[in-house]
Write a protein that holds these residues in place. Structure first.
Motif, PDB file in Angstrom:
ATOM      1  N   GLY B   1       0.824  -1.199   0.000  1.00  0.00           N
ATOM      2  CA  GLY B   1       0.000   0.000   0.000  1.00  0.00           C
ATOM      3  C   GLY B   1       0.860   1.252   0.000  1.00  0.00           C
ATOM      4  N   ALA B   2       0.218   2.388  -0.103  1.00  0.00           N
ATOM      5  CA  ALA B   2       0.936   3.651  -0.163  1.00  0.00           C
ATOM      6  C   ALA B   2       1.543   3.950   1.194  1.00  0.00           C
ATOM      7  N   GLY B   3       2.727   4.501   1.169  1.00  0.00           N
ATOM      8  CA  GLY B   3       3.380   4.900   2.402  1.00  0.00           C
ATOM      9  C   GLY B   3       3.032   6.326   2.742  1.00  0.00           C
ATOM     10  N   VAL B   4       3.767   6.895   3.679  1.00  0.00           N
ATOM     11  CA  VAL B   4       3.591   8.295   4.053  1.00  0.00           C
ATOM     12  C   VAL B   4       4.085   9.161   2.904  1.00  0.00           C
ATOM     13  N   SER B   5       3.292  10.149   2.531  1.00  0.00           N
ATOM     14  CA  SER B   5       3.735  11.054   1.483  1.00  0.00           C
ATOM     15  C   SER B   5       3.808  12.474   2.019  1.00  0.00           C
ATOM     16  N   GLN B   6       4.740  13.243   1.452  1.00  0.00           N
ATOM     17  CA  GLN B   6       4.939  14.619   1.874  1.00  0.00           C
ATOM     18  C   GLN B   6       5.063  15.499   0.640  1.00  0.00           C
ATOM     19  N   THR B   7       4.430  16.646   0.718  1.00  0.00           N
ATOM     20  CA  THR B   7       4.541  17.615  -0.376  1.00  0.00           C
ATOM     21  C   THR B   7       4.758  19.011   0.196  1.00  0.00           C
ATOM     22  N   PRO B   8       5.528  19.847  -0.523  1.00  0.00           N
ATOM     23  CA  PRO B   8       6.328  19.488  -1.686  1.00  0.00           C
ATOM     24  C   PRO B   8       7.574  18.706  -1.278  1.00  0.00           C
ATOM     25  N   SER B   9       8.290  18.182  -2.229  1.00  0.00           N
ATOM     26  CA  SER B   9       9.534  17.493  -1.892  1.00  0.00           C
ATOM     27  C   SER B   9      10.646  18.501  -1.624  1.00  0.00           C
ATOM     28  N   ASN B  10      10.569  19.635  -2.312  1.00  0.00           N
ATOM     29  CA  ASN B  10      11.526  20.723  -2.110  1.00  0.00           C
ATOM     30  C   ASN B  10      10.782  22.040  -2.063  1.00  0.00           C
ATOM     31  N   LYS B  11      11.215  22.917  -1.170  1.00  0.00           N
ATOM     32  CA  LYS B  11      10.615  24.237  -1.085  1.00  0.00           C
ATOM     33  C   LYS B  11      11.712  25.259  -0.848  1.00  0.00           C
ATOM     34  N   VAL B  12      11.798  26.227  -1.752  1.00  0.00           N
ATOM     35  CA  VAL B  12      12.756  27.313  -1.588  1.00  0.00           C
ATOM     36  C   VAL B  12      11.947  28.581  -1.348  1.00  0.00           C
ATOM     37  N   THR B  13      12.286  29.293  -0.315  1.00  0.00           N
ATOM     38  CA  THR B  13      11.551  30.510   0.013  1.00  0.00           C
ATOM     39  C   THR B  13      12.523  31.589   0.465  1.00  0.00           C
ATOM     40  N   GLU B  14      12.010  32.775   0.600  1.00  0.00           N
ATOM     41  CA  GLU B  14      12.847  33.884   1.058  1.00  0.00           C
ATOM     42  C   GLU B  14      12.603  34.157   2.532  1.00  0.00           C
ATOM     43  N   LYS B  15      13.593  34.634   3.162  1.00  0.00           N
ATOM     44  CA  LYS B  15      13.508  34.996   4.590  1.00  0.00           C
ATOM     45  C   LYS B  15      12.298  35.896   4.811  1.00  0.00           C
ATOM     46  N   GLY B  16      11.540  35.542   5.850  1.00  0.00           N
ATOM     47  CA  GLY B  16      10.372  36.344   6.191  1.00  0.00           C
ATOM     48  C   GLY B  16       9.061  35.836   5.613  1.00  0.00           C
ATOM     49  N   LYS B  17       9.146  34.900   4.661  1.00  0.00           N
ATOM     50  CA  LYS B  17       7.931  34.378   4.047  1.00  0.00           C
ATOM     51  C   LYS B  17       7.283  33.292   4.910  1.00  0.00           C
ATOM     52  N   TYR B  18       6.044  32.975   4.545  1.00  0.00           N
ATOM     53  CA  TYR B  18       5.273  31.932   5.225  1.00  0.00           C
ATOM     54  C   TYR B  18       5.278  30.670   4.358  1.00  0.00           C
ATOM     55  N   VAL B  19       5.432  29.498   4.993  1.00  0.00           N
ATOM     56  CA  VAL B  19       5.403  28.244   4.238  1.00  0.00           C
ATOM     57  C   VAL B  19       4.512  27.219   4.924  1.00  0.00           C
ATOM     58  N   GLU B  20       3.959  26.344   4.117  1.00  0.00           N
ATOM     59  CA  GLU B  20       3.168  25.223   4.621  1.00  0.00           C
ATOM     60  C   GLU B  20       3.728  23.937   4.036  1.00  0.00           C
ATOM     61  N   LEU B  21       3.903  22.958   4.892  1.00  0.00           N
ATOM     62  CA  LEU B  21       4.393  21.644   4.480  1.00  0.00           C
ATOM     63  C   LEU B  21       3.304  20.634   4.814  1.00  0.00           C
ATOM     64  N   ARG B  22       3.040  19.745   3.872  1.00  0.00           N
ATOM     65  CA  ARG B  22       1.909  18.827   4.025  1.00  0.00           C
ATOM     66  C   ARG B  22       2.390  17.392   4.205  1.00  0.00           C
ATOM     67  N   CYS B  23       1.651  16.659   5.029  1.00  0.00           N
ATOM     68  CA  CYS B  23       1.948  15.243   5.254  1.00  0.00           C
ATOM     69  C   CYS B  23       0.670  14.424   5.137  1.00  0.00           C
ATOM     70  N   ASP B  24       0.725  13.379   4.310  1.00  0.00           N
ATOM     71  CA  ASP B  24      -0.374  12.415   4.196  1.00  0.00           C
ATOM     72  C   ASP B  24       0.075  11.112   4.844  1.00  0.00           C
ATOM     73  N   PRO B  25      -0.502  10.754   5.980  1.00  0.00           N
ATOM     74  CA  PRO B  25      -0.048   9.538   6.662  1.00  0.00           C
ATOM     75  C   PRO B  25      -0.604   8.282   5.994  1.00  0.00           C
ATOM     76  N   ILE B  26      -0.137   7.151   6.463  1.00  0.00           N
ATOM     77  CA  ILE B  26      -0.688   5.886   6.006  1.00  0.00           C
ATOM     78  C   ILE B  26      -2.137   5.794   6.497  1.00  0.00           C
ATOM     79  N   SER B  27      -3.013   5.357   5.618  1.00  0.00           N
ATOM     80  CA  SER B  27      -4.428   5.281   5.964  1.00  0.00           C
ATOM     81  C   SER B  27      -4.646   4.422   7.206  1.00  0.00           C
ATOM     82  N   GLY B  28      -5.412   4.973   8.148  1.00  0.00           N
ATOM     83  CA  GLY B  28      -5.711   4.229   9.370  1.00  0.00           C
ATOM     84  C   GLY B  28      -4.754   4.483  10.508  1.00  0.00           C
ATOM     85  N   HIS B  29      -3.644   5.166  10.231  1.00  0.00           N
ATOM     86  CA  HIS B  29      -2.705   5.486  11.306  1.00  0.00           C
ATOM     87  C   HIS B  29      -3.231   6.670  12.102  1.00  0.00           C
ATOM     88  N   THR B  30      -3.346   6.466  13.406  1.00  0.00           N
ATOM     89  CA  THR B  30      -3.922   7.519  14.241  1.00  0.00           C
ATOM     90  C   THR B  30      -2.871   8.488  14.763  1.00  0.00           C
TER      91      THR B  30
END
Lengths: 113, 116
Positions: B1-30
């Motif tokens: 089955g699918a493992g844990v996925s994370q997006t984006p794989s790479n993120k380049v930003t400038e100092k002072g900016k806001y960023v969001e990193l996403r994680c999709d866990p394995i289905s059913g993992h609490t």
């Protein structure tokens, strides 16, 4: 506070030689110890945990509470064992492990042909 | 089955900016965990969720860091006013439960954050 120390950043051995990756920990309670491995361009994965008392890919690790150590050993190293190895600790209370892991800095193992 | 996925794989930003990193866990993992790995270091715990609630956020370095898991599945790590010292690989892991016999954590590939 809990701490995990891996004194060797790099370890090189030849194929067929024994290998031991050292891990010492500091924790006031009853810990659960793990070894995680990261092969080149792969994600971090569990290799073994002390409560399982298993041999995985020929590796074993014994928890020594007196010496607060959890060294990883393999009698005959293989080239495919080359990877980054992390020792990790999870604190435990009342028989239930806490979730978070505290990792050591890691040891890069290189097995030469 | 699918493992844990994370997006984006790479993120380049400038100092002072806001960023969001996403994680999709394995289905059913609490249980879901965030770690940060700086160059040459082992992963460092940030926060973990049991279901929708943050069970332990003791590893968050300061109030610029915040994480949510509103429906008990996907989680987002949010970093405000990024600083160069935030540059690291951010790892997400999930497990069937926290503690007990199911506390093997399965890790995602990580998001490499670079703050210029």
């Amino acid at each position: 506070a809990q701490r995990v120390t891996q004194p060797e950043k790099l370890l090189s051995v030849f194929k067929g030689a024994p290998v031991e990756l050292k891990c010492n920990y500091s924790y006031s309670g009853s810990p659960e110890l793990f070894w995680y491995v990261q092969y080149s361009r792969q994600r971090l994965q569990l290799l073994l945990r002390h409560i399982s008392r298993e041999s995985i890919k020929g590796f074993t690790a014994d928890l020594n509470k007196g010496e607060t150590s959890f060294h990883l050993k393999k009698p005959f190293a293989q080239e495919e064992d080359s990877a980054m190895y992390y020792c990790a600790l999870s604190g435990k209370s009342g028989g239930t492990s806490y979730g978070k892991l505290t990792f050591g800095q890691g040891t890069i193992l290189t097995v030469h042909p | 089955g699918a493992g844990v996925s994370q997006t984006p794989s790479n993120k380049v930003t400038e100092k002072g900016k806001y960023v969001e990193l996403r994680c999709d866990p394995i289905s059913g993992h609490t249980a879901l965990y965030w770690y940060r790995q700086s160059l040459g270091q082992g992963p460092e715990f940030l926060i973990y969720f049991q279901g929708t609630g943050a069970a332990d956020d003791s590893g968050l370095p300061n109030d610029r860091f915040f994480a949510v898991r509103p429906e008990g599945s996907v989680s987002t790590l949010k970093i405000q006013r990024t600083e160069r010292g935030d540059s690291a690989v951010y790892l997400c892991a999930s497990s069937l439960a926290s503690g007990g016999r199911y506390n093997e954590q399965f890790f995602g590939p990580g998001t490499r954050l670079t703050v210029l």
